[in-house]
Design a protein around this motif. Sequence first.
Motif, PDB file in Angstrom:
ATOM      1  N   GLY A  98       7.928  -8.622   4.365  1.00 14.09           N
ATOM      2  CA  GLY A  98       7.011  -8.590   5.497  1.00 14.09           C
ATOM      3  C   GLY A  98       6.573  -7.162   5.768  1.00 14.09           C
ATOM      4  O   GLY A  98       7.343  -6.224   5.569  1.00 14.09           O
ATOM      5  N   VAL A  99       5.324  -7.000   6.200  1.00 13.54           N
ATOM      6  CA  VAL A  99       4.807  -5.677   6.542  1.00 13.54           C
ATOM      7  C   VAL A  99       4.143  -5.778   7.905  1.00 13.54           C
ATOM      8  O   VAL A  99       3.310  -6.660   8.142  1.00 13.54           O
ATOM      9  N   THR A 100       4.536  -4.879   8.818  1.00 11.12           N
ATOM     10  CA  THR A 100       3.978  -4.870  10.167  1.00 11.12           C
ATOM     11  C   THR A 100       3.615  -3.439  10.543  1.00 11.12           C
ATOM     12  O   THR A 100       3.891  -2.496   9.805  1.00 11.12           O
ATOM     13  N   ALA A 101       3.038  -3.280  11.715  1.00 11.43           N
ATOM     14  CA  ALA A 101       2.669  -1.948  12.192  1.00 11.43           C
ATOM     15  C   ALA A 101       3.910  -1.103  12.480  1.00 11.43           C
ATOM     16  O   ALA A 101       3.826   0.127  12.515  1.00 11.43           O
ATOM     17  N   TYR A 102       5.057  -1.757  12.711  1.00 13.62           N
ATOM     18  CA  TYR A 102       6.262  -0.990  13.053  1.00 13.62           C
ATOM     19  C   TYR A 102       7.253  -0.879  11.893  1.00 13.62           C
ATOM     20  O   TYR A 102       8.337  -0.327  12.052  1.00 13.62           O
ATOM     21  N   GLY A 103       6.905  -1.383  10.718  1.00 10.05           N
ATOM     22  CA  GLY A 103       7.803  -1.201   9.584  1.00 10.05           C
ATOM     23  C   GLY A 103       7.732  -2.302   8.547  1.00 10.05           C
ATOM     24  O   GLY A 103       6.815  -3.130   8.542  1.00 10.05           O
ATOM     25  N   LEU A 104       8.745  -2.299   7.682  1.00  4.66           N
ATOM     26  CA  LEU A 104       8.825  -3.249   6.573  1.00  4.66           C
ATOM     27  C   LEU A 104      10.043  -4.142   6.719  1.00  4.66           C
ATOM     28  O   LEU A 104      11.115  -3.669   7.112  1.00  4.66           O
ATOM     29  N   TYR A 105       9.894  -5.394   6.364  1.00  2.74           N
ATOM     30  CA  TYR A 105      11.058  -6.272   6.244  1.00  2.74           C
ATOM     31  C   TYR A 105      11.391  -6.390   4.767  1.00  2.74           C
ATOM     32  O   TYR A 105      10.506  -6.594   3.926  1.00  2.74           O
ATOM     33  N   VAL A 106      12.665  -6.232   4.460  1.00  8.37           N
ATOM     34  CA  VAL A 106      13.122  -6.299   3.081  1.00  8.37           C
ATOM     35  C   VAL A 106      14.166  -7.399   2.958  1.00  8.37           C
ATOM     36  O   VAL A 106      15.112  -7.473   3.757  1.00  8.37           O
ATOM     37  N   GLU A 107      13.974  -8.275   1.965  1.00 14.98           N
ATOM     38  CA  GLU A 107      14.935  -9.350   1.730  1.00 14.98           C
ATOM     39  C   GLU A 107      15.739  -9.051   0.470  1.00 14.98           C
ATOM     40  O   GLU A 107      15.190  -8.742  -0.581  1.00 14.98           O
ATOM     41  N   LEU A 108      17.071  -9.169   0.614  1.00 17.19           N
ATOM     42  CA  LEU A 108      17.971  -8.944  -0.509  1.00 17.19           C
ATOM     43  C   LEU A 108      18.124 -10.235  -1.307  1.00 17.19           C
ATOM     44  O   LEU A 108      17.764 -11.319  -0.834  1.00 17.19           O
ATOM     45  N   HIS A 109      18.707 -10.132  -2.491  1.00 14.12           N
ATOM     46  CA  HIS A 109      18.911 -11.304  -3.344  1.00 14.12           C
ATOM     47  C   HIS A 109      19.763 -12.362  -2.648  1.00 14.12           C
ATOM     48  O   HIS A 109      19.575 -13.561  -2.872  1.00 14.12           O
TER      49      HIS A 109
ATOM     50  N   ILE B   7       9.363   1.988  10.733  1.00 22.44           N
ATOM     51  CA  ILE B   7       8.386   2.970  10.260  1.00 22.44           C
ATOM     52  C   ILE B   7       8.817   4.394  10.575  1.00 22.44           C
ATOM     53  O   ILE B   7       8.474   5.344   9.860  1.00 22.44           O
ATOM     54  N   SER B   8       9.619   4.564  11.636  1.00 25.08           N
ATOM     55  CA  SER B   8      10.079   5.903  12.014  1.00 25.08           C
ATOM     56  C   SER B   8      11.024   6.500  10.982  1.00 25.08           C
ATOM     57  O   SER B   8      11.230   7.716  10.955  1.00 25.08           O
ATOM     58  N   THR B   9      11.617   5.641  10.131  1.00 28.56           N
ATOM     59  CA  THR B   9      12.536   6.153   9.105  1.00 28.56           C
ATOM     60  C   THR B   9      11.801   6.542   7.823  1.00 28.56           C
ATOM     61  O   THR B   9      12.403   7.113   6.920  1.00 28.56           O
ATOM     62  N   LEU B  10      10.501   6.228   7.744  1.00 26.67           N
ATOM     63  CA  LEU B  10       9.692   6.632   6.584  1.00 26.67           C
ATOM     64  C   LEU B  10       9.188   8.051   6.850  1.00 26.67           C
ATOM     65  O   LEU B  10       8.026   8.275   7.222  1.00 26.67           O
ATOM     66  N   SER B  11      10.085   9.024   6.689  1.00 23.14           N
ATOM     67  CA  SER B  11       9.830  10.393   7.154  1.00 23.14           C
ATOM     68  C   SER B  11       9.068  11.262   6.162  1.00 23.14           C
ATOM     69  O   SER B  11       8.729  12.403   6.472  1.00 23.14           O
ATOM     70  N   ASP B  12       8.765  10.730   4.977  1.00 22.25           N
ATOM     71  CA  ASP B  12       8.094  11.557   3.973  1.00 22.25           C
ATOM     72  C   ASP B  12       6.589  11.659   4.187  1.00 22.25           C
ATOM     73  O   ASP B  12       5.910  12.441   3.519  1.00 22.25           O
ATOM     74  N   ASP B  13       6.055  10.855   5.128  1.00 20.64           N
ATOM     75  CA  ASP B  13       4.609  10.861   5.345  1.00 20.64           C
ATOM     76  C   ASP B  13       4.302  10.129   6.648  1.00 20.64           C
ATOM     77  O   ASP B  13       5.186   9.518   7.270  1.00 20.64           O
ATOM     78  N   TYR B  14       3.035  10.189   7.072  1.00 15.30           N
ATOM     79  CA  TYR B  14       2.580   9.390   8.207  1.00 15.30           C
ATOM     80  C   TYR B  14       1.920   8.133   7.651  1.00 15.30           C
ATOM     81  O   TYR B  14       0.935   8.217   6.906  1.00 15.30           O
ATOM     82  N   TYR B  15       2.490   6.968   8.001  1.00 22.43           N
ATOM     83  CA  TYR B  15       2.023   5.704   7.407  1.00 22.43           C
ATOM     84  C   TYR B  15       1.179   4.910   8.400  1.00 22.43           C
ATOM     85  O   TYR B  15       1.505   4.836   9.601  1.00 22.43           O
ATOM     86  N   THR B  16       0.095   4.338   7.895  1.00 23.43           N
ATOM     87  CA  THR B  16      -0.754   3.474   8.716  1.00 23.43           C
ATOM     88  C   THR B  16      -0.716   2.052   8.154  1.00 23.43           C
ATOM     89  O   THR B  16      -0.546   1.847   6.948  1.00 23.43           O
ATOM     90  N   PHE B  17      -0.898   1.094   9.049  1.00 24.30           N
ATOM     91  CA  PHE B  17      -0.796  -0.325   8.696  1.00 24.30           C
ATOM     92  C   PHE B  17      -2.170  -0.884   8.367  1.00 24.30           C
ATOM     93  O   PHE B  17      -3.103  -0.815   9.168  1.00 24.30           O
ATOM     94  N   ASP B  18      -2.288  -1.439   7.177  1.00 21.74           N
ATOM     95  CA  ASP B  18      -3.504  -2.137   6.743  1.00 21.74           C
ATOM     96  C   ASP B  18      -3.271  -3.625   6.966  1.00 21.74           C
ATOM     97  O   ASP B  18      -2.604  -4.291   6.176  1.00 21.74           O
TER      98      ASP B  18
ATOM     99  N   TYR C 237      -1.843  -6.319   4.361  1.00 18.20           N
ATOM    100  CA  TYR C 237      -0.407  -6.288   4.639  1.00 18.20           C
ATOM    101  C   TYR C 237       0.263  -5.151   3.865  1.00 18.20           C
ATOM    102  O   TYR C 237       1.172  -5.356   3.076  1.00 18.20           O
ATOM    103  N   GLU C 238      -0.208  -3.930   4.144  1.00 17.45           N
ATOM    104  CA  GLU C 238       0.308  -2.747   3.470  1.00 17.45           C
ATOM    105  C   GLU C 238       0.535  -1.619   4.474  1.00 17.45           C
ATOM    106  O   GLU C 238      -0.155  -1.535   5.493  1.00 17.45           O
ATOM    107  N   LEU C 239       1.493  -0.757   4.161  1.00  8.93           N
ATOM    108  CA  LEU C 239       1.646   0.522   4.852  1.00  8.93           C
ATOM    109  C   LEU C 239       1.284   1.600   3.841  1.00  8.93           C
ATOM    110  O   LEU C 239       1.833   1.625   2.733  1.00  8.93           O
ATOM    111  N   SER C 240       0.360   2.492   4.205  1.00 10.66           N
ATOM    112  CA  SER C 240      -0.061   3.517   3.255  1.00 10.66           C
ATOM    113  C   SER C 240       0.110   4.907   3.853  1.00 10.66           C
ATOM    114  O   SER C 240      -0.212   5.142   5.021  1.00 10.66           O
TER     115      SER C 240
END
Length: 682
Positions: free
Chosen positions: A610-621, A630-641, A645-648
């Motif tokens: 899942g992709v939202t304006a506030y982050g990503l949902y990740v499902e494990l096996h 999104i606040s933990t993605l500290s390498d860049d400023y990400y915007t929600f498309d 359904y993308e963060l870029s």
Amino acid sequence: MSRKRVQEKKKFSGKKKFVKGRAVKQKAVKPKKREICEWEKQGLIREGTFIGNQKGFGFVEVEGEEEDIFIPANATGTAMHQDHVRVLLGKEPKKGKRQEGTVIRILERANQEVVGTFQRERDYGFILCDNQKFSKDVYISAKNSKGVRDGDKVVAEIIDYGDASHKPEGRITENLGSINAPGTDILAIVKSYKIPSEFPVKVINQALRVPDHVQEADRDGRLDLTELRTVTIDGEDAKDLDDAVSLTKENGIYHLGVHIADVSNYVQGGSALDKEALKRGTSVYLADRVVPMLPERLSNGICSLNQGEDRLTLSCLMDIDETGCVVNHQIAETIIRVDRRMSYNQVREILEDGDTEISRECRELVPMFFLMKELSALLRGRRHNRGSIDFDFPESKIILNGAGRAIDVQPYEHNVATDIIEDFMLMANETVAKEYCKGEYPFVYRTHENPDPERVESLLTLLRHQGIQVQKAGEEISPKEIQEILEKIQGIPNEAMLSRLILRTMKQAKYTTECSGHFGLAAKYYCHFTSPIRRYPDLQIHRIIRDNIRGRLKREGKTEHYREILESVAEQSSICERRAQEAERESDRLKKAEYMSYHLGEEFDGIISGVTAYGLYVELHNTVEGLVHISTLSDDYYTFDEENYELSGELTKKIYHLGQKVRVRVADADALSRTVDFTIVE
């Protein structure tokens, strides 16, 4: 009210309300009748169900309207989750924005009590509600705390719903025990969803009077199938065995018998047992327990199709040709004796692993199992050709230790044996429904309506942005077209996620008295006939079938009786089913979060689900899903498309999209809030 009580409420409430640690200025809305009448004339008043959110805001669902009304945190008044409320609409929303409103009156309270964790503050305390849709903590004074300890799970009656400057107030009515005690967490879910867990004395006494073996008088008028080779196939842990199957083949015709426990012989309509079963609606399967619809003496005893025991059944006996079409059938009151109790894994082993210990032990049954596999594939192929939708994503299997702690989470995969039982039960359900629909008898059907066209269009747009070429021929999508989409996404990394999105686009199946078909199965006729131990609609239609077989429907005026009660039976059954599903999901989320809390700092591979304006949902096996904020993605400023359904990332141009494989580290896991937090491992 004592001076001390007033001081406490001032100290912890003041002139603002508190929403999970944040103070929010609350609007004071007390309109006069004259104003309300004027607003009604202007079409600005709506009534609906308030859906809460842990952040303080909410939504109001209005029957017959597609869009919910957004209620800001400072406009909710004293509304709590599921309250029936009156709303004043705000300004006309801008394009693409949701209509806002203000709650101006509570028409009906949905919650008279809350369940949560008691947090002590000197001689008073607060309840942190388990239901995340309750944003306000409940104040408990010293005299109403009943001496419970800090951290205990409690049930409290609400004695004051508060106002613009005061929290709700409650009185402790039950202490469920320490949050660390085995089973307390799941018991709290049972209480929170108001699932009846204790049988009344009258019901228990009635169950005790039910014989533990078949009475000679009950054999009268029944077709004796005790010599027919019959098996049950269930999970290893199952105790309430309500379906058995038999199969032979001669002259190109399969003779399939689906034999269902005749619970209606022991649970009479209108009895204490029956009223309690209707109240519960269904058995509820939680991580560490089953909350049964019927007392164990019945569900695991005389009603369970135990190996080697004579049991009363309703049998759907079908003759099926080599195209998978039912050419003849009979629904009969029968008596059977199961030859062997089999598990799914045992049957799978026989069919796929060749010469094994279990295949040698069951050598007389092996040919029948291979015949079952053959017929199952035939029935499944026929359903597929007509457009039946098959969602094939893994369910969760949660392993607990003796103390009730989650020690493993695994995907629960379907296999050839589960397919066999599913195919045979579906065939019986369709066959029974067709006979009773064509006969125009009063009945309870399982219906699934066509999906909403607007939601379908949104889904198709999303799929196209994912590079999946989809189209529909008519104005409304058909089951066959949904099936074709599922085939196109088969095997791609985000298959499970897209399958869930497609499933969420579908409407929820429900029980009705009208035979309007089942969209998901592409079936014109469908009902639930095969699980009367754990589902009330099945028990109800068994009574109707028996009355019809014995000629009582018209002779004794039963038709009118059933027409009077079946609408409410269908509605109650649908409500109880939704309650059970929500409780089961809550139980799974809790135990998954608990399991992940033992793996903090560990790394796992997953897929962005899942992709939202506030982050990503990740499902494990293992099916556990967590949030990468999104606040933990500290390498860049990400915007929600939103369209794709993308963060870029603005500088790096890095993109996170649905279905992308990522490696994550477990940052936090909280069983109380049912949440798991991940961070991306670069």
